[in-house]
Design an enzyme around this catalytic site. Structure first.
Site, PDB file in Angstrom:
ATOM      1  N   SER A 134       0.842  -1.204   0.000  1.00  0.00           N
ATOM      2  CA  SER A 134       0.000   0.000   0.000  1.00  0.00           C
ATOM      3  C   SER A 134       0.873   1.248   0.000  1.00  0.00           C
ATOM      4  O   SER A 134       2.065   1.184   0.276  1.00  0.00           O
ATOM      5  CB  SER A 134      -0.905   0.031   1.246  1.00  0.00           C
TER       6      SER A 134
ATOM      7  N   GLY B 162       1.190   5.251   1.382  1.00  0.00           N
ATOM      8  CA  GLY B 162       0.677   6.168   2.394  1.00  0.00           C
ATOM      9  C   GLY B 162       0.889   7.599   1.956  1.00  0.00           C
ATOM     10  O   GLY B 162       0.898   7.887   0.766  1.00  0.00           O
TER      11      GLY B 162
ATOM     12  N   GLY C 282       4.896   7.604   1.753  1.00  0.00           N
ATOM     13  CA  GLY C 282       5.642   6.356   1.977  1.00  0.00           C
ATOM     14  C   GLY C 282       4.925   5.207   1.323  1.00  0.00           C
ATOM     15  O   GLY C 282       3.734   5.311   0.996  1.00  0.00           O
ATOM     16  N   THR C 283       5.636   4.120   1.134  1.00  0.00           N
ATOM     17  CA  THR C 283       5.064   2.934   0.507  1.00  0.00           C
ATOM     18  C   THR C 283       5.406   1.712   1.352  1.00  0.00           C
ATOM     19  O   THR C 283       6.506   1.633   1.913  1.00  0.00           O
ATOM     20  CB  THR C 283       5.666   2.768  -0.908  1.00  0.00           C
ATOM     21  N   VAL C 284       4.441   0.802   1.455  1.00  0.00           N
ATOM     22  CA  VAL C 284       4.641  -0.410   2.269  1.00  0.00           C
ATOM     23  C   VAL C 284       4.733  -1.615   1.336  1.00  0.00           C
ATOM     24  O   VAL C 284       3.922  -1.764   0.423  1.00  0.00           O
ATOM     25  CB  VAL C 284       3.470  -0.590   3.257  1.00  0.00           C
TER      26      VAL C 284
ATOM     27  N   LYS D 150       8.358  -0.327   5.409  1.00  0.00           N
ATOM     28  CA  LYS D 150       7.667   0.938   5.133  1.00  0.00           C
ATOM     29  C   LYS D 150       8.765   1.903   4.714  1.00  0.00           C
ATOM     30  O   LYS D 150       9.650   2.220   5.501  1.00  0.00           O
ATOM     31  CB  LYS D 150       6.965   1.456   6.372  1.00  0.00           C
TER      32      LYS D 150
ATOM     33  N   ASP E  34      -5.059   7.945  15.365  1.00  0.00           N
ATOM     34  CA  ASP E  34      -5.578   7.477  14.077  1.00  0.00           C
ATOM     35  C   ASP E  34      -5.998   6.010  14.198  1.00  0.00           C
ATOM     36  O   ASP E  34      -5.781   5.204  13.311  1.00  0.00           O
ATOM     37  CB  ASP E  34      -4.534   7.651  12.959  1.00  0.00           C
TER      38      ASP E  34
HETATM   39  C1  LIG Z   1      -0.933  -8.425   5.494  1.00  0.00           C
HETATM   40  N1  LIG Z   1       0.001  -7.711   6.367  1.00  0.00           N
HETATM   41  C2  LIG Z   1       0.392  -6.468   6.039  1.00  0.00           C
HETATM   42  O1  LIG Z   1      -0.005  -5.919   5.022  1.00  0.00           O
HETATM   43  C3  LIG Z   1       1.328  -5.763   6.952  1.00  0.00           C
HETATM   44  C4  LIG Z   1       1.752  -4.481   6.623  1.00  0.00           C
HETATM   45  C5  LIG Z   1       2.601  -3.807   7.492  1.00  0.00           C
HETATM   46  O2  LIG Z   1       3.016  -2.554   7.109  1.00  0.00           O
HETATM   47  C6  LIG Z   1       3.317  -1.605   8.076  1.00  0.00           C
HETATM   48  C7  LIG Z   1       2.285  -1.000   8.763  1.00  0.00           C
HETATM   49  C8  LIG Z   1       2.590  -0.023   9.728  1.00  0.00           C
HETATM   50  C9  LIG Z   1       3.918   0.318   9.968  1.00  0.00           C
HETATM   51  N2  LIG Z   1       4.280   1.301  10.887  1.00  0.00           N
HETATM   52  C10 LIG Z   1       3.627   1.484  12.093  1.00  0.00           C
HETATM   53  O3  LIG Z   1       2.687   0.810  12.435  1.00  0.00           O
HETATM   54  N3  LIG Z   1       4.127   2.495  12.850  1.00  0.00           N
HETATM   55  C11 LIG Z   1       3.627   2.911  14.084  1.00  0.00           C
HETATM   56  C12 LIG Z   1       4.079   4.120  14.588  1.00  0.00           C
HETATM   57  C13 LIG Z   1       3.609   4.597  15.824  1.00  0.00           C
HETATM   58  C14 LIG Z   1       2.707   3.845  16.537  1.00  0.00           C
HETATM   59  S1  LIG Z   1       2.048   4.340  18.095  1.00  0.00           S
HETATM   60  C15 LIG Z   1       1.940   6.063  18.131  1.00  0.00           C
HETATM   61  C16 LIG Z   1       1.358   6.672  16.902  1.00  0.00           C
HETATM   62  O4  LIG Z   1       0.487   6.059  16.223  1.00  0.00           O
HETATM   63  O5  LIG Z   1       1.725   7.818  16.593  1.00  0.00           O
HETATM   64  C17 LIG Z   1       2.246   2.645  16.030  1.00  0.00           C
HETATM   65  F1  LIG Z   1       1.366   1.945  16.730  1.00  0.00           F
HETATM   66  C18 LIG Z   1       2.700   2.160  14.808  1.00  0.00           C
HETATM   67  C19 LIG Z   1       4.907  -0.308   9.258  1.00  0.00           C
HETATM   68  F2  LIG Z   1       6.178   0.068   9.491  1.00  0.00           F
HETATM   69  C20 LIG Z   1       4.631  -1.280   8.309  1.00  0.00           C
HETATM   70  C21 LIG Z   1       3.039  -4.423   8.668  1.00  0.00           C
HETATM   71  C22 LIG Z   1       2.564  -5.724   8.930  1.00  0.00           C
HETATM   72  N4  LIG Z   1       1.744  -6.386   8.088  1.00  0.00           N
END
Ligand SMILES: CNC(=O)c1cc(Oc2ccc(NC(=O)Nc3ccc(SCC(=O)O)c(F)c3)c(F)c2)ccn1
Length: 263
Positions: free
Chosen positions: A25, A27, A30-32, A47, A146
């Site tokens: 996906s 963002g 950024g791209t995941v 990410k 969020d």
């Molecule tokens: C089928 N599976 C998938 O598709 C999949 C995709 C995936 O991609 C990502 C998604 C999110 C993030 N990053 C992230 O979550 N960061 C973050 C930062 C701050 C806070 S807490 C305070 C606040 O929110 O500000 C928090 F809870 C989280 C990432 F790096 C990769 C990860 C696992 N599986």
């Protein structure tokens, strides 16, 4: 963010170790992707900053800040960071890959998930609460701001990990005044946003109540497996149309009369 202090405790992952990239996906800027780590023999999620646009200092810092936040917020129900890849032409954070995707899919893909038994729904709600509670108990408290079913990810055993696909500035319980909330990104949903945040007045302190409101909407969504407001709007609108303006005026007059005619 001091990259040295961060990478002194967080593994630095060479780009060449990340193989079989599959797009997941996109963002804000950024791209995941899903990827394989060639040494660790495991699937990871990365990410990264957009590969085409030159990686600006501000964007790089934003992602570094995210890595630092995730590193500090390690907990059973917060997505786990494995490391960062910090190379001139490629910059990303590497996290665990959540094989069962997001809570949004489990609740609303009714062909794939015809039934989600009550014990699992309750465990999901409990684990989200544990994750948010952990963030709020950090020093200083970390606000998510969020929370939505798209940001609640499920591992292989359908345990919850809180994530944040968004890429934007971090909000912590600010001791100074100042609007803290992330603007509802283009196409972002507002159904989890407390009404007072629709027009964030500048002199609002960041507070934990925002996450509480979002959690309540998520709770309704988990228990009903419906999109908040979508149906009620579909049901309410025709009802509203049936009454014309006069009916409403007469109803208002009636309540005013009864209020002032009290013995
Ligand atoms: C089928 N599976 C998938 O598709 C999949 C995709 C995936 O991609 C990502 C998604 C999110 C993030 N990053 C992230 O979550 N960061 C973050 C930062 C701050 C806070 S807490 C305070 C606040 O929110 O500000 C928090 F809870 C989280 C990432 F790096 C990769 C990860 C696992 N599986």
């Amino acid at each position: 963010v001091n990259i040295c202090s961060l990478t002194s405790t967080l593994p630095v992952i060479p780009y060449r170790k990340l193989t079989d990239l599959h797009y997941i996906s996109k963002g804000g800027f950024g791209t995941v992707f899903r990827a394989q780590h060639s040494d660790w023999r495991t699937t990871v999620a990365i990410k990264c900053l957009k590969l085409d646009s030159p990686v600006g200092e501000r964007e790089r810092n934003c992602l570094l800040k995210e890595a630092e936040v995730l590193h500090k917020a390690r907990f059973n129900h917060i997505i786990q960071i494995f490391g960062v890849c910090n190379e001139p032409e490629f910059f990303c954070i590497v996290t665990e890959y959540m094989t069962n995707g997001s809570l949004d899919e489990i609740l609303h893909e009714k062909d794939m998930y015809p039934a989600v038994a009550w014990p699992l729904r309750l465990r999901i709600l409990y684990e989200i609460a544990l994750g948010v509670n952990f963030l709020h108990n950090m020093t200083p408290p970390l606000l998510h701001h969020d929370l939505k079913t798209q940001n609640i990810l499920m591992d292989g055993e359908y345990h919850v990990k809180i994530a944040d696909f968004g890429l934007s500035k971090w909000r912590q319980l600010s001791i100074t005044k100042g609007s803290s909330s992330k603007p509802a990104e283009m196409g972002g949903t507002v159904i989890y946003m407390p009404p007072e945040e629709y027009e964030p007045s500048k002199n609002r302190r960041a507070d934990v109540k925002y996450d509480m409101y979002s959690y309540a909407i998520i709770m309704w969504e988990v228990l009903s497996r419906r999109i908040p407001y979508e149906e009620c709007l579909i049901e309410l609108e025709p009802m509203m149309r049936r009454f014309d303006e006069i009916d409403f005026l007469e109803a208002v007059l009636e309540v005013k009369r009864s209020k002032y005619m009290r013995p």
